[in-house]
Design a protein around this motif. Structure first.
Motif, PDB file in Angstrom:
ATOM      1  N   LEU A   3       0.897  -1.141   0.152  1.00  0.00           N
ATOM      2  CA  LEU A   3       0.038  -0.089   0.155  1.00  0.00           C
ATOM      3  C   LEU A   3       0.870   1.155  -0.047  1.00  0.00           C
ATOM      4  O   LEU A   3       1.939   1.351   0.892  1.00  0.00           O
ATOM      5  CB  LEU A   3      -0.927   0.071   1.326  1.00  0.00           C
ATOM      6  CG  LEU A   3      -1.663  -1.379   1.469  1.00  0.00           C
ATOM      7  CD1 LEU A   3      -2.419  -1.030   2.752  1.00  0.00           C
ATOM      8  CD2 LEU A   3      -2.650  -1.396   0.274  1.00  0.00           C
ATOM      9  N   VAL A   4       0.544   2.212  -0.972  1.00  0.00           N
ATOM     10  CA  VAL A   4       1.223   3.378  -0.773  1.00  0.00           C
ATOM     11  C   VAL A   4       0.200   4.706  -0.857  1.00  0.00           C
ATOM     12  O   VAL A   4      -0.626   4.773  -1.803  1.00  0.00           O
ATOM     13  CB  VAL A   4       1.986   3.570  -1.998  1.00  0.00           C
ATOM     14  CG1 VAL A   4       2.735   4.886  -2.193  1.00  0.00           C
ATOM     15  CG2 VAL A   4       3.228   2.410  -2.293  1.00  0.00           C
ATOM     16  N   GLU A   5       0.293   5.468   0.228  1.00  0.00           N
ATOM     17  CA  GLU A   5      -0.542   6.803   0.176  1.00  0.00           C
ATOM     18  C   GLU A   5      -0.099   7.968  -0.423  1.00  0.00           C
ATOM     19  O   GLU A   5       1.075   7.955  -0.387  1.00  0.00           O
ATOM     20  CB  GLU A   5      -0.875   6.935   1.819  1.00  0.00           C
ATOM     21  CG  GLU A   5      -1.466   5.715   2.431  1.00  0.00           C
ATOM     22  CD  GLU A   5      -0.408   5.174   3.271  1.00  0.00           C
ATOM     23  OE1 GLU A   5      -0.679   4.513   4.469  1.00  0.00           O
ATOM     24  OE2 GLU A   5       0.916   5.134   3.006  1.00  0.00           O
ATOM     25  N   SER A   6      -0.763   8.609  -0.730  1.00  0.00           N
ATOM     26  CA  SER A   6      -0.521  10.017  -1.264  1.00  0.00           C
ATOM     27  C   SER A   6      -1.573  11.026  -1.074  1.00  0.00           C
ATOM     28  O   SER A   6      -2.666  10.607  -0.710  1.00  0.00           O
ATOM     29  CB  SER A   6      -0.125   9.859  -2.618  1.00  0.00           C
ATOM     30  OG  SER A   6      -1.132   9.565  -3.532  1.00  0.00           O
ATOM     31  N   GLY A   7      -1.259  12.455  -1.465  1.00  0.00           N
ATOM     32  CA  GLY A   7      -2.272  13.318  -1.382  1.00  0.00           C
ATOM     33  C   GLY A   7      -2.090  14.441  -0.007  1.00  0.00           C
ATOM     34  O   GLY A   7      -3.076  15.062  -0.044  1.00  0.00           O
ATOM     35  N   GLY A   8      -1.447  13.874   0.927  1.00  0.00           N
ATOM     36  CA  GLY A   8      -1.162  14.698   2.046  1.00  0.00           C
ATOM     37  C   GLY A   8      -0.553  16.053   1.865  1.00  0.00           C
ATOM     38  O   GLY A   8      -0.134  16.391   0.937  1.00  0.00           O
ATOM     39  N   GLY A   9      -0.667  16.927   2.702  1.00  0.00           N
ATOM     40  CA  GLY A   9      -0.186  18.300   2.496  1.00  0.00           C
ATOM     41  C   GLY A   9      -0.524  19.262   3.711  1.00  0.00           C
ATOM     42  O   GLY A   9      -1.154  18.846   4.647  1.00  0.00           O
ATOM     43  N   LEU A  10      -0.300  20.434   3.289  1.00  0.00           N
ATOM     44  CA  LEU A  10      -0.717  21.538   4.356  1.00  0.00           C
ATOM     45  C   LEU A  10      -1.971  22.242   3.725  1.00  0.00           C
ATOM     46  O   LEU A  10      -1.879  22.573   2.535  1.00  0.00           O
ATOM     47  CB  LEU A  10       0.555  22.573   4.361  1.00  0.00           C
ATOM     48  CG  LEU A  10       0.435  23.863   5.101  1.00  0.00           C
ATOM     49  CD1 LEU A  10      -0.102  23.481   6.709  1.00  0.00           C
ATOM     50  CD2 LEU A  10       1.519  24.801   5.242  1.00  0.00           C
ATOM     51  N   VAL A  11      -3.104  22.238   4.587  1.00  0.00           N
ATOM     52  CA  VAL A  11      -4.378  23.172   4.019  1.00  0.00           C
ATOM     53  C   VAL A  11      -4.660  23.986   5.267  1.00  0.00           C
ATOM     54  O   VAL A  11      -4.360  23.500   6.551  1.00  0.00           O
ATOM     55  CB  VAL A  11      -5.200  22.013   3.787  1.00  0.00           C
ATOM     56  CG1 VAL A  11      -5.474  21.208   5.088  1.00  0.00           C
ATOM     57  CG2 VAL A  11      -6.386  22.732   2.905  1.00  0.00           C
ATOM     58  N   GLY A  66     -10.436  23.781   4.664  1.00  0.00           N
ATOM     59  CA  GLY A  66     -10.229  23.081   3.402  1.00  0.00           C
ATOM     60  C   GLY A  66     -10.243  21.723   3.160  1.00  0.00           C
ATOM     61  O   GLY A  66     -11.039  21.249   3.915  1.00  0.00           O
ATOM     62  N   SER A  67      -9.720  21.397   1.956  1.00  0.00           N
ATOM     63  CA  SER A  67     -10.207  20.087   1.795  1.00  0.00           C
ATOM     64  C   SER A  67      -8.820  19.374   1.209  1.00  0.00           C
ATOM     65  O   SER A  67      -8.088  20.041   0.667  1.00  0.00           O
ATOM     66  CB  SER A  67     -11.221  19.854   0.564  1.00  0.00           C
ATOM     67  OG  SER A  67     -12.379  20.236   1.070  1.00  0.00           O
ATOM     68  N   LEU A  68      -8.857  18.150   1.257  1.00  0.00           N
ATOM     69  CA  LEU A  68      -7.913  17.287   0.766  1.00  0.00           C
ATOM     70  C   LEU A  68      -8.492  15.882   0.456  1.00  0.00           C
ATOM     71  O   LEU A  68      -9.270  15.408   0.910  1.00  0.00           O
ATOM     72  CB  LEU A  68      -6.769  16.755   1.624  1.00  0.00           C
ATOM     73  CG  LEU A  68      -5.698  18.081   2.001  1.00  0.00           C
ATOM     74  CD1 LEU A  68      -4.674  17.547   2.927  1.00  0.00           C
ATOM     75  CD2 LEU A  68      -4.849  18.250   0.647  1.00  0.00           C
ATOM     76  N   ARG A  69      -7.797  15.242  -0.645  1.00  0.00           N
ATOM     77  CA  ARG A  69      -8.123  13.847  -0.970  1.00  0.00           C
ATOM     78  C   ARG A  69      -6.949  12.901  -0.845  1.00  0.00           C
ATOM     79  O   ARG A  69      -6.090  13.252  -1.490  1.00  0.00           O
ATOM     80  CB  ARG A  69      -8.658  13.899  -2.261  1.00  0.00           C
ATOM     81  CG  ARG A  69      -9.345  12.209  -2.510  1.00  0.00           C
ATOM     82  CD  ARG A  69      -9.966  12.122  -3.688  1.00  0.00           C
ATOM     83  NE  ARG A  69      -9.284  12.035  -4.984  1.00  0.00           N
ATOM     84  CZ  ARG A  69      -9.552  11.252  -6.013  1.00  0.00           C
ATOM     85  NH1 ARG A  69     -11.071  11.030  -6.166  1.00  0.00           N
ATOM     86  NH2 ARG A  69      -8.808  11.335  -7.405  1.00  0.00           N
ATOM     87  N   GLN A  71       1.286  12.777   5.685  1.00  0.00           N
ATOM     88  CA  GLN A  71       1.177  13.671   6.317  1.00  0.00           C
ATOM     89  C   GLN A  71       0.059  14.786   6.014  1.00  0.00           C
ATOM     90  O   GLN A  71       0.149  15.367   4.824  1.00  0.00           O
ATOM     91  CB  GLN A  71       2.562  14.353   6.880  1.00  0.00           C
ATOM     92  CG  GLN A  71       2.544  15.403   7.960  1.00  0.00           C
ATOM     93  CD  GLN A  71       3.880  15.939   8.571  1.00  0.00           C
ATOM     94  OE1 GLN A  71       4.698  16.403   7.519  1.00  0.00           O
ATOM     95  NE2 GLN A  71       4.393  15.758   9.479  1.00  0.00           N
ATOM     96  N   VAL A  72      -0.828  14.959   7.153  1.00  0.00           N
ATOM     97  CA  VAL A  72      -1.780  15.868   7.004  1.00  0.00           C
ATOM     98  C   VAL A  72      -1.680  17.291   7.852  1.00  0.00           C
ATOM     99  O   VAL A  72      -1.389  16.826   8.858  1.00  0.00           O
ATOM    100  CB  VAL A  72      -3.223  15.517   6.768  1.00  0.00           C
ATOM    101  CG1 VAL A  72      -4.147  16.786   6.762  1.00  0.00           C
ATOM    102  CG2 VAL A  72      -3.416  14.480   5.571  1.00  0.00           C
ATOM    103  N   THR A  73      -1.370  18.339   7.475  1.00  0.00           N
ATOM    104  CA  THR A  73      -1.133  19.442   8.554  1.00  0.00           C
ATOM    105  C   THR A  73      -2.431  20.504   8.113  1.00  0.00           C
ATOM    106  O   THR A  73      -2.379  20.939   6.974  1.00  0.00           O
ATOM    107  CB  THR A  73       0.112  20.094   8.411  1.00  0.00           C
ATOM    108  OG1 THR A  73       1.210  19.108   8.628  1.00  0.00           O
ATOM    109  CG2 THR A  73       0.335  21.111   9.371  1.00  0.00           C
ATOM    110  N   VAL A  74      -3.206  20.836   9.355  1.00  0.00           N
ATOM    111  CA  VAL A  74      -4.178  21.835   8.946  1.00  0.00           C
ATOM    112  C   VAL A  74      -4.015  23.047  10.044  1.00  0.00           C
ATOM    113  O   VAL A  74      -4.050  23.024  10.972  1.00  0.00           O
ATOM    114  CB  VAL A  74      -5.521  21.273   9.292  1.00  0.00           C
ATOM    115  CG1 VAL A  74      -6.716  22.208   9.184  1.00  0.00           C
ATOM    116  CG2 VAL A  74      -5.793  20.052   8.549  1.00  0.00           C
ATOM    117  N   SER A  75      -3.671  24.365   9.084  1.00  0.00           N
ATOM    118  CA  SER A  75      -3.539  25.348   9.915  1.00  0.00           C
ATOM    119  C   SER A  75      -4.640  26.154  10.320  1.00  0.00           C
ATOM    120  O   SER A  75      -5.576  26.304   9.565  1.00  0.00           O
ATOM    121  CB  SER A  75      -2.669  25.911   9.092  1.00  0.00           C
ATOM    122  OG  SER A  75      -3.027  26.515   7.931  1.00  0.00           O
ATOM    123  N   SER A  76      -4.582  26.921  11.382  1.00  0.00           N
ATOM    124  CA  SER A  76      -5.592  27.493  11.858  1.00  0.00           C
ATOM    125  C   SER A  76      -5.748  28.899  11.344  1.00  0.00           C
ATOM    126  O   SER A  76      -4.577  29.449  10.864  1.00  0.00           O
ATOM    127  CB  SER A  76      -5.621  27.665  13.585  1.00  0.00           C
ATOM    128  OG  SER A  76      -4.554  28.045  13.880  1.00  0.00           O
TER     129      SER A  76
END
Length: 126
Positions: free
Chosen positions: A4-12, A16-19, A121-126
């Motif tokens: 399994l290989v995940e992708s699509g994370g990031g800073l938002v 906002g939204s991410l997939r 990694q998913v980072t959600v900024s306030s």
């Protein structure tokens, strides 16, 4: 066996939204039920969402219900996690996992999954 290989994370920003995408190797993807888990810094790993082999059953953690949607495309050997209305508390490393057991018992238990990705990694900024 499946890899399994995940992708699509990031800073938002919050709201906002991410997939997230989890790509699986092998020709037997449809024999695995899939889950998403996450682990925030300094916290224990927690269940996020589950989808059965053919997508007929989905289950969500209360913390993401109504905001996240899990789906899969067996023809593409892929499972997705659409994350909307993101909050800073959603910040974490997200992992997809596969399990051969087809039932819904213990679907929130990480120990009941057989294969794991490396995380995104998913980072959600306030």
């Amino acid at each position: 066996q499946v890899q399994l290989v995940e992708s699509g994370g990031g800073l938002v920003q919050a709201g906002g939204s991410l997939r997230l995408t989890c790509a699986a190797s092998g020709r037997t993807f449809s024999t695995y039920a899939m889950g998403w888990f996450r682990q925030a810094p300094g916290k224990e790993q927690e269940f996020v969402a589950f989808i059965s082999r053919y997508g007929r059953t989905t289950v969500y953690a209360d913390s993401v219900k109504g905001r996240f949607t899990i789906s899969r495309d067996n023809a593409k050997n892929t499972v997705y996690l659409q994350m909307n209305s993101l909050k800073p508390d959603d910040t974490a490393d997200y992992y997809c996992a596969a399990r051969y057991y087809s039932g819904t018992n213990d679907l929130e238990a990480a120990a009941k999954y057989d294969y794991w990705g490396q995380g995104t990694q998913v980072t959600v900024s306030s």
